[in-house]
Scaffold this motif. Structure first.
Motif, PDB file in Angstrom:
ATOM      1  N   GLU A   1       0.786  -1.043  -0.165  1.00 24.11           N
ATOM      2  CA  GLU A   1       0.027  -0.038  -0.131  1.00 24.11           C
ATOM      3  C   GLU A   1       0.794   1.276   0.109  1.00 24.11           C
ATOM      4  O   GLU A   1       2.042   1.258   0.908  1.00 24.11           O
ATOM      5  N   LEU A   2       0.235   2.291  -0.525  1.00 25.56           N
ATOM      6  CA  LEU A   2       1.060   3.583  -0.535  1.00 25.56           C
ATOM      7  C   LEU A   2       0.470   4.403   0.461  1.00 25.56           C
ATOM      8  O   LEU A   2      -0.598   4.891   0.391  1.00 25.56           O
ATOM      9  N   PHE A   3       1.352   4.846   1.332  1.00 22.16           N
ATOM     10  CA  PHE A   3       0.985   5.884   2.522  1.00 22.16           C
ATOM     11  C   PHE A   3       1.668   7.097   2.129  1.00 22.16           C
ATOM     12  O   PHE A   3       2.831   7.103   1.828  1.00 22.16           O
ATOM     13  N   LEU A   4       0.983   8.135   2.519  1.00 26.89           N
ATOM     14  CA  LEU A   4       1.471   9.361   2.613  1.00 26.89           C
ATOM     15  C   LEU A   4       2.463   9.784   3.532  1.00 26.89           C
ATOM     16  O   LEU A   4       1.934   9.497   4.824  1.00 26.89           O
ATOM     17  N   PRO A   5       3.736  10.051   3.609  1.00 22.08           N
ATOM     18  CA  PRO A   5       4.635  10.599   4.674  1.00 22.08           C
ATOM     19  C   PRO A   5       3.809  11.478   5.323  1.00 22.08           C
ATOM     20  O   PRO A   5       3.271  12.357   4.774  1.00 22.08           O
ATOM     21  N   PRO A   6       4.237  11.597   6.392  1.00 22.28           N
ATOM     22  CA  PRO A   6       3.602  12.817   7.255  1.00 22.28           C
ATOM     23  C   PRO A   6       3.965  14.096   6.956  1.00 22.28           C
ATOM     24  O   PRO A   6       2.889  15.007   6.946  1.00 22.28           O
ATOM     25  N   GLU A   7       5.034  14.355   6.303  1.00 15.26           N
ATOM     26  CA  GLU A   7       5.146  15.729   5.794  1.00 15.26           C
ATOM     27  C   GLU A   7       4.352  16.197   4.465  1.00 15.26           C
ATOM     28  O   GLU A   7       3.898  17.249   4.281  1.00 15.26           O
ATOM     29  N   LEU A   8       4.047  15.087   3.698  1.00 15.41           N
ATOM     30  CA  LEU A   8       3.379  15.348   2.528  1.00 15.41           C
ATOM     31  C   LEU A   8       1.798  15.420   3.002  1.00 15.41           C
ATOM     32  O   LEU A   8       1.130  16.280   2.377  1.00 15.41           O
ATOM     33  N   SER A   9       1.296  14.485   3.932  1.00 16.44           N
ATOM     34  CA  SER A   9      -0.049  14.679   4.496  1.00 16.44           C
ATOM     35  C   SER A   9      -0.186  16.108   5.224  1.00 16.44           C
ATOM     36  O   SER A   9      -1.197  16.520   4.902  1.00 16.44           O
ATOM     37  N   CYS A  10       0.711  16.503   5.857  1.00 13.16           N
ATOM     38  CA  CYS A  10       0.547  18.186   6.267  1.00 13.16           C
ATOM     39  C   CYS A  10       0.455  18.982   5.023  1.00 13.16           C
ATOM     40  O   CYS A  10      -0.247  19.867   5.240  1.00 13.16           O
ATOM     41  N   GLU A  11       1.329  18.790   3.921  1.00  7.81           N
ATOM     42  CA  GLU A  11       1.378  19.766   2.850  1.00  7.81           C
ATOM     43  C   GLU A  11      -0.035  19.595   2.348  1.00  7.81           C
ATOM     44  O   GLU A  11      -0.497  20.818   1.875  1.00  7.81           O
ATOM     45  N   ILE A  12      -0.430  18.522   2.072  1.00 10.13           N
ATOM     46  CA  ILE A  12      -1.734  18.592   1.225  1.00 10.13           C
ATOM     47  C   ILE A  12      -2.980  19.141   2.113  1.00 10.13           C
ATOM     48  O   ILE A  12      -3.844  19.903   1.520  1.00 10.13           O
ATOM     49  N   SER A  13      -2.758  19.022   3.396  1.00  6.69           N
ATOM     50  CA  SER A  13      -3.945  19.800   4.324  1.00  6.69           C
ATOM     51  C   SER A  13      -3.543  21.363   4.200  1.00  6.69           C
ATOM     52  O   SER A  13      -4.537  21.995   4.085  1.00  6.69           O
TER      53      SER A  13
END
Length: 207
Positions: free
Chosen positions: A3-15
């Protein structure tokens, strides 16, 4: 395939990108006095398609946080949506079916809703990479307000989606990395993203 998981930094950036979208949307909505209050329509039955793996992964961040009973209900609605939409498309009709995430008229995964769900409604513009300039009129209620208030449609303020789309495209590139060109292009409804499960990596000779 994993599965592809968003790294925390990218999750924050998309937010952060989504927050910028909300700010830009609200500015235009206030300027033309558009609100959803009392609207007889619900945009959640619009046939929206989504194109990025990073948004797909972000959606599944929210889905994983649901309790089992709620997830089961959403999954069943998603399966029904996919089945019904395929029948309508085969007939040459554009589906108009309530999104499986909608619960009692509201998005059940509001903080993880996707880009088009956040930008639909107000007038918007977009400059494509080839330089072509596009303008979108907004929802039916928005178009009624613009027609009654402005001499021409182009006189109304509009949300410029260009920089927001660029930021999302850059994030997508970082998310998929050097294998981006190997991933098949996607064009999925939210229901298909739910039924299909989270996005998965692809096999390469290096895996």
């Amino acid at each position: 395939m994993k599965e592809l998981f968003l790294p925390p930094e990218l999750s924050c950036e998309i937010s952060e990108i989504y927050a910028s979208m909300a700010t830009a949307y609200d500015e235009v909505a206030r300027a033309i006095t558009l609100t959803c209050e009392g609207c007889p329509d619900n945009c959640c039955d619009s046939y929206f398609l989504h194109y990025t793996y990073c948004e797909w992964a972000y959606l599944w961040e929210g889905i994983r946080a649901l309790d089992d009973a709620r997830l089961d209900r959403i999954m069943q609605r998603a399966r029904d949506y996919v089945e019904q939409s395929r029948v309508l498309i085969a007939r040459g009709q554009r589906p108009q079916i309530m999104c499986p995430l909608n619960e009692d008229g509201l998005c059940g995964l509001y903080t993880h809703r996707l880009m088009i769900c956040r930008t639909h409604g107000v007038p918007a513009t977009l400059t494509r990479p080839d330089g072509q300039h596009l303008r979108f009129p907004g929802c039916f209620r928005c178009q009624e307000i613009v027609k009654a208030t402005y001499a021409a449609e182009t006189d109304a303020p509009a949300m410029d989606r260009t920089i927001l789309y660029k930021r999302l495209a850059q994030l997508e590139s970082r998310f998929l990395g050097d294998k981006r060109g190997l991933f098949p292009k996607i064009k999925l409804t939210i229901a298909e993203m739910i039924v299909g499960g989270p996005p998965r990596d692809i096999k390469t000779n290096r895996n």
